[in-house]
Scaffold this active site. Structure first.
Site, PDB file in Angstrom:
ATOM      1  CG  HIS A   1      -1.797  -1.235   1.302  1.00  0.00           C
ATOM      2  ND1 HIS A   1      -2.628  -1.666   0.290  1.00  0.00           N
ATOM      3  CD2 HIS A   1      -1.925  -2.148   2.305  1.00  0.00           C
ATOM      4  CE1 HIS A   1      -3.222  -2.795   0.663  1.00  0.00           C
ATOM      5  NE2 HIS A   1      -2.809  -3.109   1.876  1.00  0.00           N
TER       6      HIS A   1
ATOM      7  CB  VAL B   1       0.345  -0.851   6.281  1.00  0.00           C
ATOM      8  CG1 VAL B   1       1.671  -1.602   6.306  1.00  0.00           C
ATOM      9  CG2 VAL B   1       0.232   0.011   5.032  1.00  0.00           C
TER      10      VAL B   1
END
Length: 541
Positions: A377, A405
């Site tokens: 990400h 995350v």
């Protein structure tokens, strides 16, 4: 640790304002943001700790239905926008799953809460609303789902910092819950704060998740903030077959399926905690759950109560609330956020209405992080950052919590990728324990920088992440070492506790699951400096 002139001036100033506060006693050996920037720290992966990122099965007694008929289950408490009001939510009746399902009629069961300061008698009564939602798929062979009856009742006229007892259900059919309790938030004031606020993200319903919640309970929080990605029902097909990676295992499905009973399992698992401790929800990408007629986020927006209307929002995906002297702003990373959009206009208005003399602390949260150094990400939400970061900086947001995350990372105070004493501290805490497992690789590791065109999020859309134009990463898409703004990062499951001590000092503590509950993984005092960093309400960026 730097104990120089700058700290001495701040300490002297604090003593003048808070005569009863011994700053050195509070600080002890704990670092503060006044010591920033810290040298970046990466804690290597503890290879001895694998965790147990396996979902709890439907046979686990913690997720099984234990009530009969229309007795309430999946009971939870959430806050309204101010201390004098809370929401009680629950579900009655059984869900249905199959090719042909017939929704229950919400009108068949009343939504009633009896409550008061005493267990007996409970002198107050409130009525609310009920609904049923369905998750429908227009493809042969897929199983449809319809929920039990979901109830939301708002209690009003409550006193601050007060313990209330309650029962919910429908007394007319003798279907009332056991007695539960909750404590209201303190009055909004620079001297009043909840004791402990637990922050978790990307929780799921695994054995790791169970460990996270057990650790969290031992810290006795007064409020829980879940920063998105709740139960991961969308890692399953409608027949209940699951995978750690949906796109890897089920790439040929005509639509991204979900197994909605996972929501019910999660509600049952969490009830012992969130029937007593208020929980505030944040929209995550795993709550998207596309279905027939292009409907999305239906389960998420149906199962929980949000103080949207009370905080002037027209959406359940963004809202605000006060918890003592803290003003929380919840944003939606997966709903339009540009300057011409309703969310941005609402945010601008909400920030302008915050009185820092009443609520000195300003905390914002949304799911996808703007500042993450993990490969997973990396710079995925850059367009949201471009649209909104200036506004949050202008109004001097103190702390930002994100998830997404699956690791832990804390920044130095930062603005526009540069260490800035007036920027927020960004904390990514998507390490709740879900079955997708931990993020390990960093974008600054050798040969790990992602191709820029692969970074935009499919839901959020847009491409705004260009090469940096200044600093040590100038001309590059990634740093070649841990960035200056990243203070601490570690791939471990856990949870965090925020303790606001007064109008300038807040203690942040992160706990790892593999440690004893009273061990500390990361800890810092976040210190506000309103004189150095005044709100720039008249500044136009």
């Amino acid at each position: 640790m730097k104990m120089g002139l700058r700290f001495g001036k701040v300490a002297a100033y604090a003593v003048l304002i808070f005569a009863t506060l011994n700053l050195f006693q509070i600080r002890g050996e704990i670092p503060t943001t006044l010591d920033e920037p810290f040298d970046p720290v990466t804690v290597p992966l503890d290879k001895s700790f694998r965790g147990n990122a396996i979902d709890l099965p439907d046979s686990d007694p913690r997720v099984k239905r234990t009530v009969l008929g229309f007795h309430p289950e999946q009971i939870s408490v959430s806050l309204s926008s101010t201390f004098d009001s809370v929401w009680i939510s629950w579900i009655t009746g059984e869900f249905q799953i199959g090719e042909n399902v017939k929704p229950l009629n919400p009108k068949t069961v009343a939504s009633v809460v009896h409550y008061g300061k005493l267990r007996f008698p409970m002198t107050h009564k409130a009525n609310g609303e009920s609904l049923v939602y369905s998750q429908l798929y227009p493809f042969e062979g897929l199983q449809n789902y319809t929920s039990g009856i979901i109830h939301h009742v708002r209690l009003m006229g409550l006193e601050p910092s007060t313990l209330y007892y309650y029962r919910c259900g429908d007394p007319s059919v003798q279907a009332m819950s056991d007695i539960y309790y909750f404590k209201t938030m303190p009055i909004s004031s620079p001297k009043s704060y909840p004791g402990r606020i637990a922050v978790i993200g990307d929780l799921g319903l695994t054995y790791n998740s169970s460990s996270t919640i057990e650790h969290l309970k031992r810290n006795k929080p007064d409020l829980i903030l879940l920063v998105g990605d709740v139960c991961y029902a969308n890692l399953y097909l409608t027949n209940g077959t699951g995978s750690d990676c949906y796109s890897c295992s089920f790439s040929d499905t005509p639509i991204h399926e979900t197994f909605q009973p996972r929501w019910d399992y999660w509600g049952r698992f969490m009830q012992p905690l969130i029937s007593k401790v208020p929980i505030m929800m944040v929209q995550g990408n795993h709550e998207l759950e596309e279905q027939a007629e292009n409907k999305t986020f239906v389960s998420y927006s149906s199962r929980f109560a949000f103080p949207s209307k009370e905080s002037g929002s027209s959406s359940k995906f963004y809202y605000s609330f006060n918890a003592g002297g803290i003003h929380f702003i919840v944003l939606g990373g997966y709903v339009a956020y540009n300057r011409s959009d309703d969310q941005y206009k609402w945010l601008e208005k909400d920030l302008a209405n915050v009185d820092r003399e009443v609520t000195p602390w300003l905390v914002a949260t949304w799911h996808p992080p703007w500042y993450t150094t993990y490969k997973a990400h990396y710079r995925e939400s850059e367009c949201m950052k471009v649209a909104m970061e200036d506004l949050l900086y202008q109004y001097r947001v103190d702390i930002v919590f994100n998830g997404h995350v699956h690791a832990y990372e804390r920044s130095n105070r930062v603005y526009n990728y540069s260490v800035d004493p007036c920027g927020p501290v960004y904390i990514a805490i998507g390490d709740g324990g879900n079955r997708e497992k931990m993020a390990i690789s960093h974008a600054d590791d050798p040969d790990s920088c992602p191709e820029p065109s692969t970074t935009p999020d499919a839901i959020m859309g847009g491409f705004c992440a260009f090469n940096f134009t200044a600093g040590r990463a100038s001309g590059k898409f990634c740093w070649d070492q841990q960035p200056d703004y990243s203070a601490y990062r570690e791939s471990s499951f856990g949870h965090g506790i925020l303790e606001v001590k007064n109008e300038t000092h807040a203690l942040w503590t992160w706990h790892r699951n593999q440690d004893m509950y009273n061990r500390i993984g990361d800890q810092i005092y976040v210190v506000r400096q309103p004189e150095r960093c005044p709100v720039q309400s008249e500044v136009s960026f």
